[in-house]
Write a protein that holds these residues in place. Structure first.
Motif, mmCIF file in Angstrom:
data_model
loop_
_atom_site.group_PDB
_atom_site.id
_atom_site.type_symbol
_atom_site.label_atom_id
_atom_site.label_comp_id
_atom_site.label_asym_id
_atom_site.label_seq_id
_atom_site.Cartn_x
_atom_site.Cartn_y
_atom_site.Cartn_z
ATOM 1 N N LEU A 1 0.461 -1.304 0.172
ATOM 2 C CA LEU A 1 -0.013 -0.325 0.103
ATOM 3 C C LEU A 1 1.126 1.167 0.040
ATOM 4 C CD1 LEU A 1 -3.109 -1.346 2.050
ATOM 5 C CD2 LEU A 1 -2.746 -0.696 0.166
ATOM 6 N N ASP A 2 1.879 0.754 0.378
ATOM 7 C CA ASP A 2 2.972 2.688 0.866
ATOM 8 C C ASP A 2 3.681 2.272 -0.943
ATOM 9 O OD1 ASP A 2 3.523 3.440 2.441
ATOM 10 O OD2 ASP A 2 6.072 3.036 2.229
ATOM 11 N N PHE A 3 3.887 1.403 -1.126
ATOM 12 C CA PHE A 3 4.400 1.665 -2.604
ATOM 13 C C PHE A 3 3.636 2.460 -3.043
ATOM 14 C CE2 PHE A 3 4.804 -0.315 -7.027
ATOM 15 C CZ PHE A 3 6.400 -0.082 -7.056
ATOM 16 N N LEU A 4 2.033 2.177 -3.712
ATOM 17 C CA LEU A 4 1.161 2.284 -4.352
ATOM 18 C C LEU A 4 0.872 3.528 -3.880
ATOM 19 C CD1 LEU A 4 -1.771 -0.328 -4.991
ATOM 20 C CD2 LEU A 4 -0.871 0.745 -6.786
ATOM 21 N N PHE A 5 0.424 4.035 -2.702
ATOM 22 C CA PHE A 5 0.544 5.704 -2.279
ATOM 23 C C PHE A 5 1.302 6.301 -1.540
ATOM 24 C CE2 PHE A 5 -3.547 2.803 -2.825
ATOM 25 C CZ PHE A 5 -3.763 3.031 -3.670
ATOM 26 N N ASN A 6 2.225 6.133 -1.343
ATOM 27 C CA ASN A 6 3.393 6.561 -1.250
ATOM 28 C C ASN A 6 4.407 7.233 -1.912
ATOM 29 O OD1 ASN A 6 4.493 8.107 0.774
ATOM 30 N ND2 ASN A 6 5.010 7.137 2.666
ATOM 31 N N PRO A 7 3.921 8.749 -2.444
ATOM 32 C CA PRO A 7 4.483 8.949 -3.597
ATOM 33 C C PRO A 7 6.549 9.378 -3.991
ATOM 34 C CG PRO A 7 3.725 11.377 -3.445
ATOM 35 C CD PRO A 7 3.489 9.607 -2.269
ATOM 36 N N ASP A 8 7.719 8.721 -4.028
ATOM 37 C CA ASP A 8 8.791 8.689 -4.277
ATOM 38 C C ASP A 8 9.087 9.762 -5.723
ATOM 39 O OD1 ASP A 8 11.252 8.843 -4.753
ATOM 40 O OD2 ASP A 8 11.579 7.085 -3.811
ATOM 41 N N PHE A 9 8.975 11.002 -5.477
ATOM 42 C CA PHE A 9 9.108 11.428 -7.212
ATOM 43 C C PHE A 9 10.458 10.918 -8.393
ATOM 44 C CE2 PHE A 9 4.885 12.958 -6.357
ATOM 45 C CZ PHE A 9 4.324 13.190 -6.947
ATOM 46 N N SER A 10 11.107 10.889 -6.969
ATOM 47 C CA SER A 10 12.889 10.380 -7.390
ATOM 48 C C SER A 10 12.882 9.477 -8.328
ATOM 49 C CB SER A 10 13.644 9.995 -6.059
ATOM 50 O OG SER A 10 13.410 9.567 -5.347
ATOM 51 N N LYS A 11 11.456 8.741 -8.417
ATOM 52 C CA LYS A 11 11.316 7.117 -8.823
ATOM 53 C C LYS A 11 10.978 7.264 -10.442
ATOM 54 C CE LYS A 11 11.159 3.901 -5.241
ATOM 55 N NZ LYS A 11 10.271 3.459 -4.752
ATOM 56 N N LEU A 12 10.137 8.510 -10.501
ATOM 57 C CA LEU A 12 9.510 8.670 -11.598
ATOM 58 C C LEU A 12 10.465 9.486 -12.828
ATOM 59 C CD1 LEU A 12 7.382 8.926 -12.817
ATOM 60 C CD2 LEU A 12 7.096 11.527 -12.629
ATOM 61 N N THR A 13 10.931 8.438 -14.311
ATOM 62 C CA THR A 13 11.261 9.067 -15.163
ATOM 63 C C THR A 13 10.751 9.192 -16.361
ATOM 64 O OG1 THR A 13 11.235 6.969 -16.092
ATOM 65 C CG2 THR A 13 13.014 7.111 -14.448
ATOM 66 N N PHE A 14 10.902 10.682 -17.471
ATOM 67 C CA PHE A 14 10.742 11.359 -18.482
ATOM 68 C C PHE A 14 9.642 9.956 -19.196
ATOM 69 C CE2 PHE A 14 11.049 12.785 -23.310
ATOM 70 C CZ PHE A 14 9.710 13.975 -22.782
ATOM 71 N N HIS A 15 10.903 8.717 -19.767
ATOM 72 C CA HIS A 15 9.756 7.648 -19.558
ATOM 73 C C HIS A 15 8.737 7.052 -18.878
ATOM 74 C CE1 HIS A 15 9.650 3.759 -22.686
ATOM 75 N NE2 HIS A 15 9.541 2.900 -21.213
ATOM 76 N N GLY A 16 8.593 7.406 -17.822
ATOM 77 C CA GLY A 16 7.583 6.882 -17.276
ATOM 78 C C GLY A 16 6.124 7.838 -17.648
#
Ligand code: TRP
Length: 446
Positions: free
Chosen positions: A200-215
């Motif tokens: 649930l943490d993985f789904l709802f607690n955002p960690d924007f460092s994990k986001l890429t342009f490709h994403g």
């Protein structure tokens, strides 16, 4: 013009069920959880939600407007609305995309159908390697997956034979509530497992460092696919919506339902995956390989496994119906072929294409183009080229060709339109959506 009265959806709930049935499909239950798993969880989810609101809803509304105003299929609609030159023919992209998407969609829907029976047969203990091996040997088999794919196509065709109201509407009205019940049961099971909070943490607690342009690109592309946009599917359904329906609230409700089910499906899958110490970043095999592993270790796993694949099959079926209807309506209204015969022709043609797609994962895997087998090629051309082009053209057509007056008039049936809303909407379809799509389109090709 056809003097015979067109078949339409009868009730408001029917409109909602049919359109949500189209939107909610493999995209929500198969693809969304695994791309969320691959692209960093919550951060990806937030970007996706932004695209749904900013671009998804306006384009869905555009498709409904074109459809209801023209009272015609995805191809005929543009002609009816006075498009000239090349604009007259842009609907053909949608019909083409419908054939291509249904060919691989039917194959995956077939896998889902087979996993219902597989779950029933296979209560024995398999190792994770054996589960993966069994999935791979199934999809590369030259006959097994084809039997299931053809079954799905036949069921889809059989429903469409009954027409818009008796076929599409009635089926959706029964299946959509069942789907909701199943997904809620699966959610309760998933979140009450020990160790589910990590998921649930993985789904709802955002960690924007994990986001890429490709994403970000994947998120926009998927918003399109998931809402059934860009193919004229919702133009076709829009043409069956009566004038007393509020198009804006329909578009909003369908988008909310679609997003809700995608999130609920992720809640059913990802916490359970974490609870058993597995990884959600498996990719396309998430629900056919990782999840069977989860079910095997779970108490009552057999029951939940059957429920899950019933859910997936229902979702796929109501979407397949809507994709096939694009071509059926085109054959019937443009080529003037009787509706029944159109259904039979389209079912036969898409089934044949589907067989080729399925074989391209096994015995035809040597036939490739740009390094992709036929299955991947159909997916790539339709999802990355035809749908974005279609979506962009639909948006430009409403913004620049139809214009504010015509849009306002169509929206006023069944609702009152606020001027600020109208202005914002026109601005989005004229500029924001086409530019966003163009960016994704170009980077997708690179
Ligand atoms: N939206 C469906 C899903 O999520 C698939 C689908 C149905 C679709 N009709 C469409 C995708 C039209 C693109 C265009 O699985």
């Amino acid at each position: 013009m056809n003097t015979q009265k067109r078949d339409t959806f009868r009730s408001k709930f029917g409109v909602l069920a049919a359109a949500a049935g189209s939107a909610i499909g493999l995209g929500n239950i198969w693809k969304f959880p695994y791309i969320t798993g691959q692209n960093g969880g919550a951060a990806f989810l937030f970007v996706y939600l932004g695209f749904i609101v900013l671009i998804g809803v306006p384009i869905m509304l555009s498709e409904f407007i074109i459809g209801r105003k023209s009272q015609a299929n995805a191809y005929g609609a543009f002609k009816r609305l006075g498009a000239n030159g090349l604009w007259r023919h842009i609907g053909i992209l949608g019909v083409l995309a419908a054939f291509m998407i249904l060919s691989f969609y039917g194959v995956v829907a077939g896998w889902s159908l087979r996993y219902i029976t597989y779950a029933i047969q296979n209560s024995s203990n398999l190792t994770p390697e054996q589960i993966a091996e069994s999935f791979n040997s199934f999809i590369t088999n030259p006959t097994q997956p084809i039997i299931y794919q053809l079954s799905v196509m036949l069921i889809t065709g059989a429903i469409l034979i009954f027409g818009v109201q008796k076929g599409i509407e009635n089926t959706s009205k029964i299946l959509m509530p069942i789907m909701l019940i199943i997904v809620v049961i699966l959610d309760i099971k998933s979140i009450t497992l020990e160790g589910a909070t990590e998921g649930l943490d993985f789904l709802f607690n955002p960690d924007f460092s994990k986001l890429t342009f490709h994403g970000v690109l994947i998120a926009l592309g998927h918003a399109f696919f998931s809402l059934s946009l860009g193919m004229g599917c919702l133009i076709t359904y829009g043409s069956y919506i009566n004038r007393d329906n509020n198009l804006l609230s329909t578009a909003v409700n369908v988008s909310v339902a679609d997003t809700l089910i995608a999130i609920l499906a992720s809640i059913a899958i990802i916490p359970a995956v974490f609870a058993f110490g597995l990884e959600p970043s498996q990719g396309p095999g998430l629900i056919f390989i990782t999840l069977p592993n989860v079910f095997q270790q779970m108490q009552g796993g057999l029951f939940f496994s059957i429920l899950f694949f019933i859910l997936l099959t229902i979702a796929a079926l109501t979407s397949a119906i809507s994709i096939m209807e694009v071509s059926v309506a085109f054959f019937h209204e443009e080529l003037k072929i009787k509706r029944r015969i159109s259904v039979i022709l389209v079912t036969a043609l898409t089934s044949m294409l589907g067989v080729i797609c399925s074989l391209s994962l096994g015995i035809y895997s040597d036939y490739t183009c740009f390094g992709k087998n036929i299955f991947d090629l159909m997916d790539f051309i339709s999802s990355n080229i035809l749908l974005p082009c279609g979506g962009c053209l639909i948006s430009l057509f409403v913004g620049w060709k139809m214009g504010q007056k015509m849009v306002e008039k169509e929206l006023e049936h069944g609702s009152t339109v606020k001027i600020w809303f109208l202005k914002t909407f026109i601005f989005i379809v004229k500029f924001v959506a086409p530019i966003a799509i163009l960016i994704v389109f170009v980077s997708g090709l690179i």
